[in-house]
Design an enzyme around this catalytic site. Sequence first.
Site, PDB file in Angstrom:
ATOM      1  N   LEU A 140     -13.638 -33.604  38.114  1.00  8.99           N
ATOM      2  CA  LEU A 140     -14.916 -33.110  38.625  1.00  8.99           C
ATOM      3  C   LEU A 140     -15.997 -34.178  38.520  1.00  8.99           C
ATOM      4  CD1 LEU A 140     -14.977 -29.497  37.118  1.00  8.99           C
ATOM      5  CD2 LEU A 140     -14.336 -30.187  39.434  1.00  8.99           C
ATOM      6  N   SER A 141     -16.578 -34.520  39.661  1.00  8.14           N
ATOM      7  CA  SER A 141     -17.684 -35.482  39.689  1.00  8.14           C
ATOM      8  C   SER A 141     -19.030 -34.790  39.678  1.00  8.14           C
ATOM      9  CB  SER A 141     -17.579 -36.350  40.942  1.00  8.14           C
ATOM     10  OG  SER A 141     -17.765 -35.552  42.105  1.00  8.14           O
TER      11      SER A 141
ATOM     12  N   ASP B 275     -17.172 -31.501  46.850  1.00 10.98           N
ATOM     13  CA  ASP B 275     -15.743 -31.625  47.129  1.00 10.98           C
ATOM     14  C   ASP B 275     -14.889 -31.279  45.912  1.00 10.98           C
ATOM     15  OD1 ASP B 275     -16.214 -32.415  49.764  1.00 10.98           O
ATOM     16  OD2 ASP B 275     -16.331 -34.523  49.225  1.00 10.98           O
ATOM     17  N   SER B 276     -15.149 -31.933  44.793  1.00 11.27           N
ATOM     18  CA  SER B 276     -14.338 -31.668  43.600  1.00 11.27           C
ATOM     19  C   SER B 276     -14.582 -30.258  43.072  1.00 11.27           C
ATOM     20  CB  SER B 276     -14.617 -32.708  42.517  1.00 11.27           C
ATOM     21  OG  SER B 276     -15.978 -32.721  42.142  1.00 11.27           O
TER      22      SER B 276
ATOM     23  N   CYS C 148     -11.271 -48.770  40.957  1.00 13.76           N
ATOM     24  CA  CYS C 148     -11.686 -47.671  40.084  1.00 13.76           C
ATOM     25  C   CYS C 148     -10.665 -46.537  40.115  1.00 13.76           C
ATOM     26  CB  CYS C 148     -13.060 -47.169  40.515  1.00 13.76           C
ATOM     27  SG  CYS C 148     -13.818 -45.986  39.371  1.00 13.76           S
TER      28      CYS C 148
ATOM     29  N   CYS D 223     -21.566 -45.426  43.185  1.00 16.07           N
ATOM     30  CA  CYS D 223     -22.295 -44.933  42.017  1.00 16.07           C
ATOM     31  C   CYS D 223     -23.201 -46.020  41.442  1.00 16.07           C
ATOM     32  CB  CYS D 223     -21.319 -44.425  40.967  1.00 16.07           C
ATOM     33  SG  CYS D 223     -20.048 -45.620  40.486  1.00 16.07           S
TER      34      CYS D 223
END
Length: 368
Positions: free
Chosen positions: A24-25, A29-30, A110, A209
Amino acid sequence: MVISPHSSVSPVASPSRPRIVAALSGGVDSSTVAALLQEQGYAVEGVTLWLMRGKGQCCTEGLVDAAAVCEQLGIPHHVVDSRELFQANIVDYLVAGYAEGITPLPCSQCNKLVKFGPLLAYAREKLGISQMATGHYARVRFNAELGRYQLLRAVDRQKDQSYFLYDLSQEHLAHSLFPLGEYTKAQTRQLAARYGLVTADKPESQDLCLIETYGSMRSFLDQYLGQRPGEIVDTQGRVLGSHEGIHHYTVGQRKGLGIASSRPLYVVRIDAAMNRVVVGEREEATQAEAWVSQVNWVSIPAPTGSLAVEVQVRYRTPPVPAMVIPESPERVKLQFAEPQFGVTPGQAAVWYHGDLLLGGGILERPSP
């Protein structure tokens, strides 16, 4: 990797409910992935990676929103302090690359070194869970004939993120789900609204980010590299102007050169040894072929002969016909059907057959 003391205790899942971790960001979406999997009968646990030092949307708002979604869904939320891992594998990697005159691709790095591998290890070792799901727009299938997991483009080609996943291993793909690969972005928004998620109307992030934290890539790089003045020259070595650091430039760039010319000029190459930016006309910034190293063959075994493919040399550029000619499993030559403009050292070249992602690697600096 240090585990945050704020991780919540995992409930015991019913044997009939498979357990899965949702990365989860804090974005829509997540968040939708977590709700969708829960609806499908999974016992979901949310995990958020704390990546950036200091303040920034990805470090503050993202953590808060991810926690809010988990509370809303009634699932555990774990926070993993990955700041040192991110600093070493992404920040330092970017800074070193730009200082050497290349344009690194942080997202694929990443995904491999900060997200998928470490997150799967955390899920197994700390939670006893062997499957994870992310909000990436891509698809995975198992090819029984090859005995291999294969990576495919998402149904929504405008949102497809398979390009950034080219460096994942068979182990990563075997234990990962990409539920949104079958949905369009509009459908994802509709699902989020139907679930009533607190992130349903959250704007989509448009930048790395790092940029959300520092304001711009230039500001980020200047903090680490400062100003390193040098010359801007043409391909004959004539001095046309000056620059404040080669890290401000990338191959194919036209805007922001700060030099007067009667014809359009583009960055042809960056000479880190001489601290020079070399510019020329558009034709001088095109290549008929390119070498690619650190190759990862994702969906098929490494071939021994040439292969006709469609290749992308940047995320937003359309795929073009090319031949992949292997020198070894880890290094290949790309021969483009037509010369390509702005082939940038440090970026990824990723090749496909239709929707099937075959492999990819890092574009090398061409010989002078």
